[in-house]
Motif scaffolding. Structure first.
Motif, short mmCIF file in Angstrom:
data_model
loop_
_atom_site.label_atom_id
_atom_site.label_comp_id
_atom_site.label_asym_id
_atom_site.label_seq_id
_atom_site.Cartn_x
_atom_site.Cartn_y
_atom_site.Cartn_z
N LEU A 14 9.67 5.94 -1.38
CA LEU A 14 9.20 4.73 -0.70
C LEU A 14 7.85 4.93 -0.01
O LEU A 14 6.97 4.07 -0.09
CB LEU A 14 10.26 4.25 0.31
N ILE A 18 4.44 2.86 -0.81
CA ILE A 18 3.68 2.11 0.21
C ILE A 18 2.21 2.53 0.17
O ILE A 18 1.31 1.69 0.14
CB ILE A 18 4.29 2.31 1.62
N ILE A 33 4.62 -5.81 0.80
CA ILE A 33 5.12 -4.45 0.53
C ILE A 33 6.61 -4.54 0.15
O ILE A 33 7.06 -3.91 -0.81
CB ILE A 33 4.91 -3.54 1.76
N LYS A 34 7.35 -5.36 0.88
CA LYS A 34 8.77 -5.52 0.61
C LYS A 34 9.00 -6.08 -0.80
O LYS A 34 9.83 -5.59 -1.57
CB LYS A 34 9.37 -6.47 1.67
N THR A 37 7.92 -3.34 -3.45
CA THR A 37 8.77 -2.14 -3.56
C THR A 37 10.24 -2.48 -3.81
O THR A 37 10.97 -1.69 -4.37
CB THR A 37 8.70 -1.30 -2.26
N ILE A 44 11.70 0.05 5.09
CA ILE A 44 10.22 -0.03 5.07
C ILE A 44 9.68 0.24 6.47
O ILE A 44 8.71 1.00 6.63
CB ILE A 44 9.75 -1.40 4.56
#
Lengths: 95, 193
Positions: A14, A18, A33-34, A37, A44
Motif C-alpha cells: 500500500l 501511494i 488514492i482510495k 488503490t 490508507i
C-alpha cells in the motif's frame, strides 16, 4: 552480485502504491488514492501517516466549499527514496 | 489492498500499474466545462439571433453578456460541487490557457464598445476560443479537440467575409463544433473509463 538494501518503508504494497500515485501527479486527494488503490480509509490513513512521518509526503487538510479535504503531495525526499528503491529493485532482478 | 511485502518483480509491476492507473484517471471531469460553456454560448447565440431577426433592434446585442453572467456562477457552482481529486502539471497548464483566453474574451466586447469602427467581435472571439480548444486537444493528446479547434479557427476567419446575421450563424456553428460535440465525445470517453 551486489544487492542494494530495499527501503523497508516503501517495501509494502500500500505504501508503495501511494508513493507511485503521488509521483504521477502534483497532488492527490485522499479519495483519489482510495479509489485508485482500492484500500480502506483506515489502512490508507495509517500508511499516509507513516510516509508523512518519514518526510516522504506532505499532507494538507483543507476545506473545499463545506467539504473537508485531505491532499497529499510527494516531497523531494520521497522522490529520491522512490528512485533509490527502483534502483535497488533493479539490482535484484538483474536489469 | 492489504499491507504485505512484495518480491522485486511484484514491486516493479505495482509501481508501473499505479502510475498507469493514475494517468488513465487524470483528465476525467473536463467535459463538464466544455458542455456548460458550449450550451450557454449556443443558447445565447440563438436568443440574440432570434431577437435581432424579429425586432431589428441592435440593443439586443447586449444579450451576449448573458454568457459570462450565467456561465461564471454556473462554473463556480460545479467546481464547488465537484471535489478536486488531483492536480497535475498538465491540468494546471490547461487551466492557465483558459484563464487567459477567458479574460481576453470578456474584454473584447467591452473594449469594442469604445471603438469608433466596426470591430469583428465574433471573429476574434471565435479565433480565441478555437485556439483554446486546439491547445487543450494538443496538451491532453485528444485528437477530436485539436481537429475541431483547427476547423473552427478556419470558420472564425470565414466570419470576416460575411456580414450581419450570417456572422451569428457561423458563430453558432463554431460553438457546436468546438465545444458541444467534443464535450460530448470527451464525456462518453470519461464514462467508459
Amino acid at each position: 552480485m551486489n544487492f542494494k538494501e530495499l527501503d523497508p518503508l516503501l517495501h509494502s504494497e500500500l505504501r508503495l502504491s501511494i508513493i507511485s500515485i503521488l509521483i504521477s501527479v502534483e497532488s492527490a486527494d485522499f479519495n483519489f488514492i482510495k479509489e485508485t488503490t482500492g484500500a480502506t480509509n483506515g489502512n490508507i490513513s495509517v500508511q499516509i501517516e507513516k510516509l508523512k512521518t518519514a518526510g516522504y509526503i506532505d499532507v494538507e487538510k483543507r476545506f473545499r466549499g463545506k467539504m473537508p479535504q485531505t491532499v497529499c503531495k510527494i516531497t523531494p525526499k520521497g522522490v529520491t527514496a522512490l528512485e533509490q528503491y527502483v534502483e535497488a529493485l533493479k539490482s535484484y532482478i538483474d536489469l | 489492498m492489504e499491507e504485505k511485502s512484495l518480491n522485486s518483480k511484484e514491486s516493479l509491476e505495482l509501481i508501473a500499474h499505479m502510475i498507469q492507473s493514475t494517468r488513465s484517471k487524470l483528465e476525467k471531469g473536463g467535459s463538464i466545462y466544455f458542455l456548460i460553456w458550449g450550451y450557454i454560448s449556443f443558447i445565447t447565440t440563438i436568443a440574440v439571433y432570434a431577437a435581432l431577426t424579429l425586432s431589428g433592434n441592435p440593443h439586443y446585442n447586449w444579450l451576449w453578456f448573458a454568457i459570462p453572467v450565467i456561465g461564471v456562477p454556473t462554473m463556480a457552482f460545479f467546481q464547488r460541487r465537484t471535489p478536486e481529486k488531483n492536480t497535475t502539471f498538465l491540468g494546471r497548464i490547461i487551466g492557465y490557457v483558459w484563464l487567459v483566453i477567458g479574460i481576453v474574451v470578456m474584454f473584447v466586447p467591452v473594449v469594442s464598445i469604445f471603438l469608433d469602427f466596426r470591430f469583428p467581435i465574433l471573429a476574434v472571439i471565435g479565433i480565441l476560443l478555437s485556439i483554446g480548444v486546439t491547445l487543450t486537444g494538443l496538451i491532453i493528446e485528444f485528437k477530436t479537440f485539436w481537429i475541431a479547434g483547427l476547423i473552427c479557427i478556419a470558420l472564425s476567419f470565414c466570419t470576416l467575409f460575411v456580414k450581419g446575421m450570417d456572422q451569428i450563424i457561423i458563430y453558432g456553428i463554431i460553438i457546436i463544433v468546438s465545444m458541444i460535440i467534443p464535450g460530448h465525445i470527451l464525456k462518453r470517453k470519461e464514462s467508459r473509463q
